[in-house]
Design an enzyme around this catalytic site. Structure first.
Site: not given
Ligand code: NAD
Length: 294
Positions: A66-67, A95, A170, A245
């Site tokens: 999740l975000p 994260t 992390k 972030k």
């Molecule tokens: P994203 O926004 O693409 O995906 C998050 C998903 O969570 C979305 O599809 C959203 O609809 C869903 N969501 C939010 N609230 C929700 C709820 N209450 N119930 C169900 N679904 C819900 O984000 P991402 O890029 O996939 O990142 C996810 C996590 O991974 C974050 O914490 C980010 O910091 C971490 N991260 C991302 C990356 C990257 O390169 N994108 C790398 C390492 C870590």
């Protein structure tokens, strides 16, 4: 018997991670607020569900991606704790801040669930390719149960210690990455002004004491070193907004334990300027354009 995993949060990262669980023979019950994310999960073979409660029904393990901390707190406190099968293993791969990770993990323990915080290193390509690194916080028992599930989505799974230590690892890693990327960018910018050819500087630095991952494996200049987001207009890769972030999470964590992190603070301030300039979505190595005044 096929193990059933509830996967909540199938966005940029979670979508690929769930697809890898399916490839490795797990059954996946998917839930996301986004229709697009759910359709993509379904196309990979996941079972679409209509709520968190429905997703966790009958699942032996629950993975969340999740975000941010507030989403993790809402999803677990709202439905997972009430609806999950007793004995289900909980894995949060998002994260988030260390304090929330510890609070949610302790709440899980009081409800009788084993839980790990298992944030990842590696971006969308690593999530799709099943080559993430997981840094895991939790008890020995929870880690042992989590390992085979995480191994299906990554190339390295490392136990960082007790609850919240995965998140601690992390943000310390990413604070170091933010600072070394800026140092790499400013060194290239200065080398160029001093009349050095960037490729020559790369060749020297990559085998000298200034070497780092940001220099050798993720060079911020196009046409120098291996293929990186710089060769693709800084598209893809790790968005500057996500680096900001993580630097904010690092500052918060540093303040909570009285750690002095002047380089981390400077990196946060510079990424804030970069994001304010409208560069939130491009790869964090685009910092070099700002430092060169482009
Ligand atoms: P994203 O926004 O693409 O995906 C998050 C998903 O969570 C979305 O599809 C959203 O609809 C869903 N969501 C939010 N609230 C929700 C709820 N209450 N119930 C169900 N679904 C819900 O984000 P991402 O890029 O996939 O990142 C996810 C996590 O991974 C974050 O914490 C980010 O910091 C971490 N991260 C991302 C990356 C990257 O390169 N994108 C790398 C390492 C870590």
């Amino acid at each position: 018997m096929t193990q059933t995993i509830a996967f909540i949060g199938l966005g940029n990262m979670g979508g690929g991670m769930a697809a890898n669980l399916l490839k490795k023979g797990f059954a996946v019950r998917a839930f996301d607020l986004s229709e697009d994310a759910l359709s993509r999960a379904e196309s990979h073979g996941a079972i679409r569900t209509a709520s968190v409660a429905q997703a966790v029904d009958g699942a032996g393990a629950i993975v969340t991606m999740l975000p941010a901390g507030q989403h993790v707190e809402t999803v677990y406190g709202g439905d997972v704790f009430d609806a999950a099968h007793p004995g289900a293993l909980l894995l949060d791969c998002s994260t988030i801040d260390v304090a929330t990770a510890r609070r949610v993990n302790e709440a899980a323990a009081t409800k009788g669930f084993a839980m790990v915080d298992a944030p990842v290193s590696g971006g969308i390509a690593a999530a799709n390719g099943g080559t993430l690194t997981f840094m895991v916080g939790g008890t020995d028992d929870a880690f042992a149960r989590a390992r085979p599930i995480l191994e299906a989505m990554g190339k390295a799974v490392i136990h960082a210690g007790g609850r919240g230590n995965g998140q601690a690892a992390k943000i310390c890693n990413n604070m170091l990455l933010g600072a070394t990327m800026i140092a790499t960018c400013e060194s290239f910018a200065m080398a160029r002004k001093l009349g050095l050819d960037p490729q020559t500087f790369y060749d020297i630095c990559s085998v000298s004491s200034g070497q780092s991952w940001s220099m050798t494996s993720y060079c911020p200049l196009p046409g120098v070193g291996p293929q990186t987001p710089a060769d693709n207009g800084y598209q893809g890769g790790f968005a500057a907004a996500l680096m900001l972030k993580d630097l904010k999470l690092a500052s918060e964590a540093a303040a909570s334990v009285g750690a002095s992190v002047p380089m981390g603070n400077a990196a946060e301030a510079l990424y804030q300027v970069l994001v304010n300039k409208g560069e939130a979505a491009r790869d964090f190595s685009v910092m070099i354009e700002m430092l060169e005044g482009r």
